[in-house]
Design a protein around this motif. Sequence first.
Motif, mmCIF file in Angstrom:
data_model
loop_
_atom_site.group_PDB
_atom_site.id
_atom_site.type_symbol
_atom_site.label_atom_id
_atom_site.label_comp_id
_atom_site.label_asym_id
_atom_site.label_seq_id
_atom_site.Cartn_x
_atom_site.Cartn_y
_atom_site.Cartn_z
ATOM 1 N N ASN A 217 1.401 5.200 -2.866
ATOM 2 C CA ASN A 217 1.073 4.831 -1.485
ATOM 3 C C ASN A 217 -0.068 3.827 -1.385
ATOM 4 O O ASN A 217 -0.801 3.821 -0.404
ATOM 5 C CB ASN A 217 0.791 6.080 -0.647
ATOM 6 N N SER B 188 2.619 -5.301 3.282
ATOM 7 C CA SER B 188 2.029 -4.363 4.238
ATOM 8 C C SER B 188 1.374 -5.191 5.340
ATOM 9 O O SER B 188 1.393 -6.422 5.301
ATOM 10 C CB SER B 188 0.983 -3.470 3.560
ATOM 11 N N GLY C 252 6.531 3.225 -0.438
ATOM 12 C CA GLY C 252 6.916 2.772 0.893
ATOM 13 C C GLY C 252 8.411 2.799 1.114
ATOM 14 O O GLY C 252 9.140 3.553 0.458
ATOM 15 N N GLU D 186 9.660 1.217 9.865
ATOM 16 C CA GLU D 186 8.583 1.345 10.849
ATOM 17 C C GLU D 186 7.186 1.364 10.239
ATOM 18 O O GLU D 186 6.243 0.872 10.841
ATOM 19 C CB GLU D 186 8.802 2.593 11.706
ATOM 20 N N ASP D 187 7.035 1.944 9.043
ATOM 21 C CA ASP D 187 5.700 1.988 8.428
ATOM 22 C C ASP D 187 5.251 0.624 7.902
ATOM 23 O O ASP D 187 4.084 0.422 7.582
ATOM 24 C CB ASP D 187 5.623 3.053 7.337
ATOM 25 N N ARG D 188 6.197 -0.333 7.832
ATOM 26 C CA ARG D 188 5.919 -1.723 7.456
ATOM 27 C C ARG D 188 5.118 -1.851 6.158
ATOM 28 O O ARG D 188 4.169 -2.622 6.064
ATOM 29 C CB ARG D 188 5.210 -2.454 8.600
ATOM 30 N N GLN D 189 5.556 -1.103 5.133
ATOM 31 C CA GLN D 189 4.901 -1.231 3.837
ATOM 32 C C GLN D 189 5.874 -0.861 2.722
ATOM 33 O O GLN D 189 6.616 0.101 2.835
ATOM 34 C CB GLN D 189 3.633 -0.385 3.760
#
Length: 180
Positions: free
Chosen positions: A44, A82, A112, A151-154
């Motif tokens: 992460n 990210s 991700g 959605e977390d864009r990473q």
Amino acid sequence: MAVIKIRKTGEVIEGQENVFHFLQQQGVLYEHWDITKLPEHLQNKFVLNDEEKNEILMAFKEEIEDLAARRGYKTWDVVALSEATPNLEELLKKFEQVHIHTEDEVRAIVAGHGIFIIKGDEQTGYFNVELEAGDVISVPEGNPHFFTLMEDRQVVAVRLFIDPSGWVAHPYEEKEEIVK
């Protein structure tokens, strides 16, 4: 574990065996690597220096070399995207255009999430492959597709190439609507 969503019908395909079978029918390679091999301090983590990227490559050295030997890949690297990535919006706009390549597009997700939108056979049409850590995919050369973040864009991914200097996205003009 990857999840597939067929855009025409809304059908969802889950479970490693079902995903593998569906993608195999569409000519797309799918594998799953043991993500626990990634050192804890890199899990992460989405902003990486060259040393950390090399550490990721070393953690998956055996898997990378095996895949490379089977499929003819000659070089590999690590990409990390990210909110901290300079010009992220411009990069995503470029990625989100349907295109083809003159060689496979290979990604092994190590942290991700990401989504490949791939053109399947005539009956299937476009489908999403939502990928998470451990998922490995190879979109065959000449197959229309595009990539975007979730959605977390990473995402952090290992990329494998036959010829990185020749790995260029060629625009593909779609004649059918890409159902969202």
